[in-house]
Design an enzyme around this catalytic site. Structure first.
Site, PDB file in Angstrom:
ATOM      1  N   HIS A   1      -4.353   3.264   7.886  1.00 45.36           N
ATOM      2  CA  HIS A   1      -3.934   2.991   6.504  1.00 45.36           C
ATOM      3  C   HIS A   1      -4.836   3.662   5.466  1.00 45.36           C
ATOM      4  O   HIS A   1      -5.077   3.114   4.388  1.00 45.36           O
ATOM      5  CB  HIS A   1      -3.859   1.478   6.251  1.00 45.36           C
ATOM      6  CG  HIS A   1      -2.822   1.105   5.224  1.00 45.36           C
ATOM      7  ND1 HIS A   1      -2.686  -0.161   4.706  1.00 45.36           N
ATOM      8  CD2 HIS A   1      -1.873   1.848   4.605  1.00 45.36           C
ATOM      9  CE1 HIS A   1      -1.704  -0.189   3.832  1.00 45.36           C
ATOM     10  NE2 HIS A   1      -1.187   1.022   3.750  1.00 45.36           N
TER      11      HIS A   1
ATOM     12  N   CYS B   1      -5.621  -4.154   1.852  1.00 43.10           N
ATOM     13  CA  CYS B   1      -5.985  -3.357   3.031  1.00 43.10           C
ATOM     14  C   CYS B   1      -6.607  -2.006   2.712  1.00 43.10           C
ATOM     15  O   CYS B   1      -7.743  -1.731   3.107  1.00 43.10           O
ATOM     16  CB  CYS B   1      -4.740  -3.125   3.893  1.00 43.10           C
ATOM     17  SG  CYS B   1      -3.843  -4.624   4.333  1.00 43.10           S
TER      18      CYS B   1
END
Length: 587
Positions: A142, A81
């Site tokens: 993130h 990610c």
């Protein structure tokens, strides 16, 4: 006279037809389109109907593909990610921004870490903002939050070109749901405890030596050791009970709205925010980046979709996400913006094969492609869906089998907005518009470099004159158990160390003939073997010359939890709030 009038009319009609056939797209291209970007989390390329899945129902994503262009070789710049999204936002390989890790922690671990997307990186949101776009991010970030204090927001979306942010500054984890087993890295917990013990022992030894006169040392050094040891100890202690409160939070801009977040209403909130953003910015132009929390574990799905798919909780979550895509597209239609919006759908990397609960599969399916999430070289970890729609500007129902990258979104949307790419850095993405519109038949990418953390695992060479797509693997993970196709029991496969195999000469495949990477070629079976390996080797050398040393954002120091960086709604460490109340509609 009649003949001349008829000829003049005929000439005018033909000229008009020629104009619209040749320049018919110019109406759409002249003005700045809205930009709507959908990015799923951990979705496998084989999870969608238009990519071959006939058991999961994804009618809205499939319809998007029928109305636009589908890419079959759309490649993520990283198989996890944090680095993949950094590349997506900046159009640059993660190693250029310091978002590629040389240790085993390849993604941010805490909201209160100090690592994140550096402030000197320029996102596509920043460039579109400069072109008059209203920019919004709904969902997962993130990419870090703070650097030096709990409210400096140096890595925050609003510091990277977004006018509006609503969502998770972190990512979903099993820890966000009370009845799920903890997902924060157990090995990290063990390492934090080991470091804590070592430093405490060192402090005790130095203190005893100082007091007895056996060691000549300044008290300031002992105090520094004590503070560092306390940091590691608190990080270790925190990882056992506070993850839900400190990582699983929702923010609106800089304000925390839920701590911890309530998963049962997160989908409703994200959908509401996306629809609201479109409505209030309908006069445009706008950029809306919908970064789904779906389909990452813990796969929380609302009651409307529970038990409805043929693939358990994972399938339910995929089908809920598809429904959300449809509702957001309906909002475009309702505001009359469909034909004036450049829409894109993709996943940040391949499906997570190791995500299991007993015999139940909690991760995605990567179709015919080997490997999955965390694997930097194998296709299953990096080949993702790529769908574009812009009625009147892009053709409908077209499939393009050319190598493209998630990094290509950066120069593409900047071009559409009339912006100029930064000239002071390397941009690895390429403008996709000529390829999408059929004005170019070949991708601009000759080589694509596939990293696992900061380690180069494989390289793809698009030999345009022959149509071959060569791929050389320098490093591959050791599957566990052997031959299993993944690293079961390890979370994700490692990038280096005893868990990988180095290949000299590299494993070579021609993806145009063997997309599943089932049969490596050799000098005996492929006459061009040596030529291809040398060509790719020279490309690697040239690529490495373009790399410059930068601070590593995912170093152990940067990812470790720091109490002074913890976003907190309330008085630390008693962080709790619920500003959303019940102001949500049921799905």
């Amino acid at each position: 006279i009649i003949f001349l009038s008829f000829r003049r009319c005929l000439l005018t009609a033909l000229t008009s037809c020629l104009f619209w056939n040749t320049f018919g797209l110019s109406v759409a291209m002249d003005s700045k389109p809205n930009v709507l970007l959908f990015l799923a989390d951990d979705l496998g390329i084989g999870d969608i109907g238009c990519y071959g899945n006939n058991t999961l129902r994804t009618p809205n994503i499939d319809h998007l593909a029928r109305e636009g262009v589908k890419l079959t070789q759309h490649i993520a710049a990283a198989p996890l990610c944090t680095p993949s999204r950094a590349a997506f936002l900046t159009g640059r390989y993660p190693i250029r921004s310091g978002m590629a890790s040389s240790n085993r922690y390849r993604a941010l671990q805490w909201n209160a870490g100090s690592g994140g997307l550096p402030a000197n990186e320029t996102t596509f949101a920043r460039l579109l903002q400069q072109q008059g776009y209203t920019t919004g991010l709904i969902g997962k970030w993130h990419q870090g939050v703070n650097c030096e204090s709990f409210n400096d927001h140096c890595h925050h979306p609003l510091n990277h070109g977004f006018d509006y942010f609503y969502g998770m500054p972190f990512t979903l984890l099993n820890n966000c749901q009370e009845n799920k087993p903890p997902e924060l890295d157990a090995a990290l917990q063990a390492k934090l405890w080991l470091y804590s013990q070592m430093i405490i022992l060192a402090v005790l030894t130095l203190t005893a030596g100082k007091l007895t006169g056996l060691i000549s040392i300044d008290w300031k050094i002992i105090v520094c050791f004590t503070l560092v040891g306390s940091l590691f100890f608190i990080s270790w202690y925190s990882s056992y009970g506070f993850v839900q409160y400190w990582n699983c939070i929702l923010m609106r801009n800089h304000d925390i709205t839920e701590q911890p977040m309530r998963l049962e209403r997160s989908a409703s909130l994200m959908l509401r925010e996306a629809e609201s953003f479109i409505k209030r910015n309908r006069h445009g132009p706008f950029l809306l980046f919908v970064s789904f929390l779906h389909v990452h574990t813990p796969l929380f799905t609302t009651a409307k979709f529970q038990g409805k798919s043929h693939h358990g909780v994972y399938g339910d979550n995929v089908e809920e996400m598809d429904w959300m895509v449809g509702k957001i597209l309906d909002s475009l239609d309702k505001e009359g913006l469909k034909n004036h919006t450049f829409t894109y759908f993709a996943s940040d990397h391949g499906g997570h094969l190791e995500a299991q609960d007993g015999y139940a599969q909690l991760g995605g399916w990567n179709g015919i492609y080997k490997g999955g999430k965390g694997m930097g070289g194998w296709e299953g970890g990096i080949r993702v869906p790529g769908i574009f729609r812009w009625p009147g500007a892009l053709p409908a129902g077209v499939v393009i089998d050319e190598p493209t990258s998630l990094m290509d979104i950066y120069p593409t949307v900047v071009h559409l907005a009339g912006g100029i790419l930064p000239q002071d850095r390397v941009i690895d993405g390429r403008n996709l518009m000529p390829l999408l519109q059929g004005k170019a038949q070949k991708s601009e990418h000759e080589f694509l470099f596939h990293y696992c953390g900061s380690y180069l695992h494989a390289v793809r060479w698009h030999q345009k004159d022959s149509g071959a797509i060569w791929k050389a693997h320098y490093v591959t993970p050791l599957f566990h158990p052997p031959g299993a196709g993944a690293c079961y029991g390890k979370g994700v496969c490692p990038c280096f160390g005893e868990g990988v195999t180095h290949h000299d000469p590299p494993l070579l495949f021609d993806l145009s003939r063997d997309p599943s990477e089932a049969k490596p070629l050799t000098a005996d079976t492929e006459p061009l073997f040596d030529t291809v390996i040398k060509k790719i080797g020279r490309a690697v050398e040239e690529h490495r010359r373009t790399l410059a040393p930068v601070p590593e954002q995912l170093s152990l120091y940067n990812i470790v939890w720091k109490p002074w960086l913890q976003p907190c709604c309330g008085t630390f460490p008693f962080c709790w709030c619920d500003k959303e109340g019940d102001n949500t509609r049921s799905l």
